[in-house]
Each structure stands twice: as C-alpha cells, then as structure tokens.
Design a protein around this motif. Structure first.
Motif, short mmCIF file in Angstrom:
data_model
loop_
_atom_site.label_atom_id
_atom_site.label_comp_id
_atom_site.label_asym_id
_atom_site.label_seq_id
_atom_site.Cartn_x
_atom_site.Cartn_y
_atom_site.Cartn_z
N UNK A 280 0.79 -1.24 0.00
CA UNK A 280 0.00 0.00 0.00
C UNK A 280 0.81 1.28 0.00
N UNK A 281 2.12 1.17 0.22
CA UNK A 281 2.92 2.40 0.20
C UNK A 281 4.05 2.34 -0.83
N UNK B 85 2.71 1.56 -4.80
CA UNK B 85 2.04 2.71 -5.43
C UNK B 85 3.01 3.87 -5.68
N UNK B 86 3.90 4.12 -4.71
CA UNK B 86 4.82 5.25 -4.87
C UNK B 86 5.82 5.00 -5.99
N UNK C 129 1.59 11.01 -9.67
CA UNK C 129 0.72 12.06 -9.08
C UNK C 129 1.54 13.11 -8.35
#
Lengths: 221, 337
Positions: free
Chosen positions: A140-141, A144-145, A220
C-alpha cells in the motif's frame, strides 16, 4: 521490384514477429513474476530498512551482478545445459526464452530496486509508525509510490528483451532480429533488412510511447 | 504515561562513537502537551522515536502506559504503534494516493473492516477540517492541508498519544498557528497526550504545558512553560527565552542614558507599571522606560521592562531595594551615578 519482395517476405515476417512476441512474452512474464519481487527484496533487505538482512541481501546482490555482467550472447550459449534440463530441448523460441528470462529477471529487479530507492526514507518511516506490517507497507505504500518508475522499468526491460531476442537465432529461436540477420546480412537482401529495421523501430517506439503514457498517468507528484 | 529511565543512545559513525542521548530521565504525563526543544543534533528527534520504537536505546528503559518497549515482540510493537500517532515535518504522505486513501492506509494497518472505512474517513476529515478535499492528491494541497492529512492519518486508530516531529517547521507563520490551534483543540477535546519536538521557542510558548530543553544529547532543564520563561536557569534556556522575547537594548542607548538602568521582570497579576508608579511616588525618583514587552504564556501575563532610574542616590537605592522585594526578579544592567 522491392514491392514484390516485400509481398513475398510477408509470411516470413509474420512468423518472425510471432516468434519474437512469444520469446519476449514468456521472458517478460517471468521477469514480472520473479524480477519485481526480487527487486523489492533487494530493496527491503538493505541496511536501515525494515527487513534488513545483510546475508540475504549480499547473496541476491551477488547473483544479480553475475548475470548482469555477462553479455547476453554468452549467457544464451552458457545456459544451453540448463535449457536442456528444463525443457529437454535446446532449439526454438521456447528454448531461447529460458536464457531470455534468466537475463530479464535480474535486469528488471535492479531497475525496480532503483525506483524504490527514490521513495523518501521518511515515508517508509511514517508507514512503520502507523503500525503497518511489512507486507502492508510494500503493497500500500512502496508499490504505489514506485509505480511510475516500475512502469518505466518494465518498458525498458521489454525493449531490451526485443534487442536480446535478435540473438536467439543462435539457438534457432527465430524472431525479427534473426530474420534481418539471415536475409539482410547473410544474403545481402537489403529490402528485408530495411523492412525489419522499420518494423523494429515502430515496435520499440510504440512500446516506449505506451510506457511513457502509462507512467505519466500513474505519476501524481 | 511515558517514562524514560537512564536512556543512552550511542551511534557509531566513521568508527567514532557519537552519543545522541546521554542519561536521559523524563516522565511525560497523560493528557499534557509536552515540548522538547533543542538545536538540530541535540537528540530530540531520537528521543521522540524511542516512544514508538522507531529507535531503540543503547541503555535504559522506555515505558509507555507502564509497558516496557524492549519487552515487546515485533507484532506487539506494531499494535502499540496503532495507539501512538506520529506526524512529520515533511508530512510523509503517499504522493500517489488521494487524501482518503492516505487516511485509509492507517486503517488498513489496523485491520479495520473495509465497510467501516467511509464513515471513519469522513469523521477524520471533518476532525481536521478538510471537507471537500477527500479526492485531492497531496501535490494539490498546501503545506497546512498536507499536515492536516498527516494528523488525520495519525489519529485514524484513536491513539492516546500523538508524536509531532517538527510538525510546523516547514509551514509559514499563519499556517503554523492554525496547526498549533488544531493540536491544542485535539488535546482538549480528545484528551490526547501530545509530545512535540521543535527548535522554535514560539511553538512551545503557544501550546506546551511543559517543556524539556535539550542540548548535546542531554535534557538540561524541564519545567512548566511559564517557569521556563520567567525563571530560566540553564544558559541554553536563557538564550531561547531571550530570542523569544526579543529584548535587547541598543549599545548607544545604554551609553548615553544616565542613571541606573535596570531590567524588571513581572509576572501574573502584578504588572510592572503599577509597581513602578508606586515607586515613583514613594521614593521621589524619576523613571524612564527604555524598552518593554508584555507577553502571554498559557494565558498568564509575563513582562519585561528596561528602565532607568534617576534621582538622589539614596532614593534610587531605596527604590531599588523596594522594587526587588516587590518583583523578585530585577537585574541592574548599568550603574552610572
């Protein structure tokens, strides 16, 4: 005259494209399934990270470096016994895929590790402070990053595999590169040479373009 | 609530040992806003990270709610971390995820049911005042808004402690005040124990109940914020207080002003002016104010006046003795007869 030649080479070209797609597809598949986890492992076992393990890290690092230090053409030949062992066959596009996979896995792993390294250490610390498990932090970290970087890494691996697969002719793997060598180089057939060059350029450009677009969409920052 | 006992932290860098912390003993009470102030490298960041086990001490014990951290397994430490929120100077949000998903990260870490996510996220977003920004990505937010997301994430699992690592140091003064107000409000409304580290004495002045001053890995002074300002004892503390109050008389003024120049400090109900005007009446001297400042710390007035007293020496001396009795803190800066 060259138009006719193109027409007569089309079936040959289609077959070669199919072989290239098969070789790149299989080896890329293995690279994704094995190389990405390996890249993650290389990263999280490093000093100061939550899975720090000097022993595992140095062994993985050693093997990745060994494979990466061999030119592909040498790896291709050196792995013939392994291919024989795995497939009971050393000829054809499937056989070439073994060496291609072995080359692609550490290649992608190193690139994935590099893109993970761009994540600020503070973010990983923050995720740990949240009480997240290592699995949760990765899923989850970290992933995605690092996604934009990983997309670029997969793009680069795909393009490199297309390049590597040109050497697959040595073990009868076929493919577009082999076509160019057989006709264009050994038979001085310039039309085939030029057509294959154009086809390869178009394929590589499209893959890079697609990769860039996907990476941009994922980014993003 | 949080107890440090005999803490020493030693790093080895380039084969030379460096002491990040030396024999630190400190107790932080439940429900207080506790400040730790010091220059960078003073060890405050290491001290803060001992509380949630991001760092471990070389020597000594850390207890949180009576539990010794060194006794915990990795799994139990993670469970404890769910109850200790933490926010950071550079926010440390997941850039590729929007506000809701950043908060959701903490809920996932705690194993909260997915179906409970929307309502909990809605509560948290409202708590930190970020309604309408749920689908924004961190890059689309201002610094203050990013810190609010950080706070929401830190509070997601109803922690009893919030650790703030220079949480306002990257923010402009106005935003800093807003974030400090929010923290103060959370402390009062939720009974949240807040431990913040900072190098800005203003932050301490704004919200801290108690403060520890650190220098070179040691805690040199611990006191109520008000006492730190009114009676600083350590040189490092005095330096911070002087910077905060910004009271310094230009050299030229000192040289050209006749009479006794004194620095008066007054606290609480007893204001400087009334005491001074009484002195003027009683002892027949004249007073001119050279510099002065009144500040409010934890809503209690605190002031400093620099004045010169002129008049017959006997009168001035008597006035001085009387003022000293009245105000307790008085310092003669210059004595030109």
């Amino acid at each position: 005259m060259w138009l006719e030649r193109i027409q007569t080479m089309l079936p040959e070209l289609a077959k070669a494209l199919g072989e290239t797609a098969l070789m790149v597809g299989i080896s890329l598949g293995f690279a994704l399934v094995v190389g990405i986890p390996l890249g993650i492992l290389l990263f999280i076992t490093d000093r100061g990270l939550f899975f720090q393990n000097v022993f595992v890290r140095s062994i993985l690092d050693f093997f990745v470096n060994i494979v990466r230090s061999l030119p592909f053409i040498i790896l291709l030949v050196a792995l013939i016994p392994l291919t024989q062992l795995l497939l009971d066959n050393t000829i054809g596009p499937t056989a070439a895929s073994v060496s291609l996979s072995v080359a692609a896995i550490p290649f992608l792993a190193r690139l994935v590790e590099t893109s993970l390294r761009e994540i600020p250490p503070g973010l990983i610390e923050a995720a740990e402070a949240c009480g997240a498990t290592p699995f949760r932090i990765i899923i989850s970290a970290l992933l995605p990053e690092a996604l934009p970087g990983i997309i670029q890494a997969v793009t680069l691996t795909t393009i490199s595999l297309i390049g590597f697969s040109a050497m697959a002719g040595i073990v009868g793997g076929g493919g577009v590169g082999d076509l160019a060598i057989r006709f264009g180089y050994y038979r001085y057939d310039n039309v085939v040479m030029i057509v294959t060059i154009i086809v390869l350029v178009v394929i590589v450009q499209s893959i890079q373009g697609l990769g860039n677009q996907l990476a941009r969409r994922a980014d993003k920052r | 609530m949080i107890e440090f006992k005999g803490i020493t932290k030693r790093f080895v860098r380039d084969r030379t040992p460096i002491f990040a912390l030396r024999d630190v003993n400190l107790t932080i009470q439940q429900g207080e806003i506790f400040g730790i102030i010091g220059e960078s490298g003073a060890g405050k960041s290491t001290l803060l990270r001992l509380i949630n086990g991001l760092e471990t001490p070389t020597q000594g014990t850390v207890k949180v709610s009576g539990i010794k951290l060194s006794d915990l397994s990795k799994g139990s430490l993670r469970e404890l971390r769910l109850k200790i929120g933490m926010i950071f100077q550079h926010f440390q949000l997941i850039q590729s995820r929007n506000v809701s998903d950043n908060i959701a990260f903490a809920l996932k870490a705690a194993g909260v049911k997915r179906s409970d996510f929307p309502s909990r996220i809605k509560e948290l977003v409202a708590l930190v005042g970020l309604e309408g920004f749920e689908t924004n990505f961190p890059s689309q937010l201002s610094g203050g808004q990013k810190q609010r997301v950080g706070i929401a994430r830190a509070l997601a699992n109803n922690p009893s402690v919030l650790l703030c690592d220079e949480a306002t140091s990257a923010l402009d003064p106005v935003t800093t005040l807003q974030i400090l107000e929010l923290l103060k409000d959370l402390n009062e409304r939720l009974g949240l124990t807040i431990i913040l580290i900072t190098h800005e004495i203003d932050v301490v002045k704004q919200i801290c109940h108690r403060v520890a001053v650190m220098a070179h890995g040691e805690v040199v002074e611990v006191a109520n914020t008000y006492d730190i300002f009114s009676q600083p004892t350590h040189d490092v503390t005095k330096h911070y207080v002087d910077t905060a109050l910004q009271i310094e008389l230009p050299e030229r003024i000192l040289r050209t002003t006749p009479g006794k120049i004194i620095r008066l400090q007054f606290t609480g109900e007893k204001t400087g002016e009334s005491t001074l005007s009484e002195a003027i009446k009683q002892f027949d001297i004249s007073v001119s104010i050279l510099h002065g400042k009144v500040d409010y710390i934890q809503n209690v007035a605190f002031g400093v006046l620099i004045v010169s007293l002129t008049g017959p020496t006997l009168h001035v001396n008597r006035a001085l003795t009387w003022l000293e009795e009245q105000l307790h803190t008085l310092e003669v800066i210059q004595d030109v007869a």
